[in-house]
Design an enzyme around this catalytic site. Structure first.
Site, PDB file in Angstrom:
ATOM      1  N   GLY A   1      36.239  25.240  25.815  1.00 62.24           N
ATOM      2  CA  GLY A   1      35.858  26.819  26.161  1.00 62.24           C
ATOM      3  C   GLY A   1      34.349  26.767  26.229  1.00 62.24           C
ATOM      4  O   GLY A   1      33.694  25.900  26.827  1.00 62.24           O
ATOM      5  N   HIS A   2      33.557  27.697  25.364  1.00 58.42           N
ATOM      6  CA  HIS A   2      32.358  28.069  25.586  1.00 58.42           C
ATOM      7  C   HIS A   2      31.479  26.858  24.547  1.00 58.42           C
ATOM      8  O   HIS A   2      30.433  26.376  25.129  1.00 58.42           O
ATOM      9  CB  HIS A   2      32.078  29.406  25.147  1.00 58.42           C
ATOM     10  N   PHE A   3      32.000  26.550  23.757  1.00 59.28           N
ATOM     11  CA  PHE A   3      31.427  25.526  22.788  1.00 59.28           C
ATOM     12  C   PHE A   3      32.597  24.199  22.817  1.00 59.28           C
ATOM     13  O   PHE A   3      33.394  24.425  22.616  1.00 59.28           O
ATOM     14  CB  PHE A   3      31.264  25.871  21.317  1.00 59.28           C
TER      15      PHE A   3
ATOM     16  N   ASP B   1      24.256  27.836  26.801  1.00 60.83           N
ATOM     17  CA  ASP B   1      24.118  29.066  26.634  1.00 60.83           C
ATOM     18  C   ASP B   1      22.482  29.526  26.734  1.00 60.83           C
ATOM     19  O   ASP B   1      21.982  29.492  27.681  1.00 60.83           O
ATOM     20  CB  ASP B   1      24.938  29.477  25.291  1.00 60.83           C
TER      21      ASP B   1
ATOM     22  N   ASP C   1      36.012  28.635  29.423  1.00 60.40           N
ATOM     23  CA  ASP C   1      34.971  29.517  29.184  1.00 60.40           C
ATOM     24  C   ASP C   1      35.019  30.884  29.600  1.00 60.40           C
ATOM     25  O   ASP C   1      34.882  30.903  30.972  1.00 60.40           O
ATOM     26  CB  ASP C   1      33.567  28.887  29.155  1.00 60.40           C
TER      27      ASP C   1
END
Length: 327
Positions: A304-306, A143, A278
């Protein structure tokens, strides 16, 4: 740059890593400790350094003579996101995980006292690595870690021994619909209306969503993640500088072409580990890296994102397979 065929060695390293991950649990059992009570887990230590007049916090582990890996955290978190990954890496790497100014345990001056831009955040990370005498390192970027890591690459390409890209975007096609709908209007005209929409990214439900979206088993995602992050986001004045950074993100997009050129020129050894569910940085962003880095290895994670709550062991094994045997 000389490159070798590590495919067979990678397979051996992955298998060995799986055995290594089991070793701490076995060694920590009462039967294996005997009367000594020795804890075999690698020790993480916690430090502050003064960089450009600001206190910068960082976690450190591993043998300083081993290859260094720098863990660059995302939004809205801090080096806290790497608390489980650090012990898994520190038997083979020297690990440094800083908190950016305004994040985690580092100083958090107000938006009137500090110009919150990605350039300035990078200056402090760069200054920390200089102060610690780090002249060669692998960068793990997630990120917000992407814009900071790619700036470090363009500043010091000779220092970057490799990249681990984990849901850190550098291509327009990697931006999902959700951030486009919020951030494009903000970048085109910052006012009360566009800031209001962006404030949704600072809300408690969004912080939790960033961790749980795409999880295989939501019960495996520690609520410490969003409780820790939200407590820091809710500090008085934090919203102002977080909005400044969300607005400044447009400068990262403007640098994409320069980052691509640096990747093509220097061809750093690169491992891409990407949560394929994500909604913020979508899978097309992971695939795009291989246009400029055709030798990059891409590993999809069912996440997903984390990704680290459910996938830290696999991520550590992939890093070791890619870099622990590298010259």
């Amino acid at each position: 740059m000389v490159r070798h065929n590590f495919s067979g060695l990678r397979a051996m390293a992955l298998a060995a890593s799986a055995l290594l991950f089991a070793a701490p649990a076995l060694a920590a059992s009462p039967s294996s400790q005997g009367n000594h009570g020795v804890n075999p887990l690698p020790l993480t230590t916690y430090h502050f350094a003064t960089i450009k007049g600001r206190r910068t916090f960082y976690r450190e582990a591993g043998d300083p003579s081993a290859p260094t890996i720098v863990l660059l955290h995302g939004f809205p978190t801090s080096s806290h996101m790497y608390r489980d990954l650090i012990p898994l890496l520190s038997d083979r790497f020297h690990v440094i995980a800083p908190d950016y100014i305004g994040f985690g345990q580092s100083d958090a001056p107000s938006a009137k006292e500090f110009d919150y831009t990605f350039e300035n955040l990078t200056d402090h990370v760069d200054g920390l690595l200089d102060q610690l005498g780090q002249k060669r390192y692998i960068l793990y970027m997630q990120d917000y870690g992407g814009p900071i890591g790619f700036r470090l690459l363009t500043r010091h390409p000779d220092r970057v021994a490799g990249l681990v890209v984990q849901n850190a975007n550098a291509y327009l096609e990697g931006v999902g619909d959700m951030p486009k709908q919020v951030f494009l209007p903000l970048w085109q005209g910052r006012d009360a209306t566009t800031e209001g929409a962006a404030r949704g990214f600072l809300a408690a439900q969004t912080t939790k969503f960033q961790y749980t979206v795409g999880a295989r088993n939501e019960a495996a995602i520690s609520p410490d993640n969003w409780a820790h992050d939200q407590a820091l986001l809710d500090r008085p004045g934090t919203d102002a500088y977080q909005l400044d950074l969300l607005y400044d993100y447009r400068q990262n997009v403007a640098l994409y072409d320069a980052w691509h050129a640096a990747l093509r020129q220097h061809q750093p050894r690169t491992l891409i580990v990407w949560g394929n569910k994500d909604p913020f940085f979508i899978p097309a962003g992971a695939e795009a890296f291989r246009r400029d880095l055709p030798a990059a290895r891409l590993v999809w994670l069912d996440a997903g994102h984390f990704v680290l709550d459910e996938n830290a062991a696999q991520v550590a094994a992939e890093i070791k397979a890619e870099f622990a045997l590298a010259p």
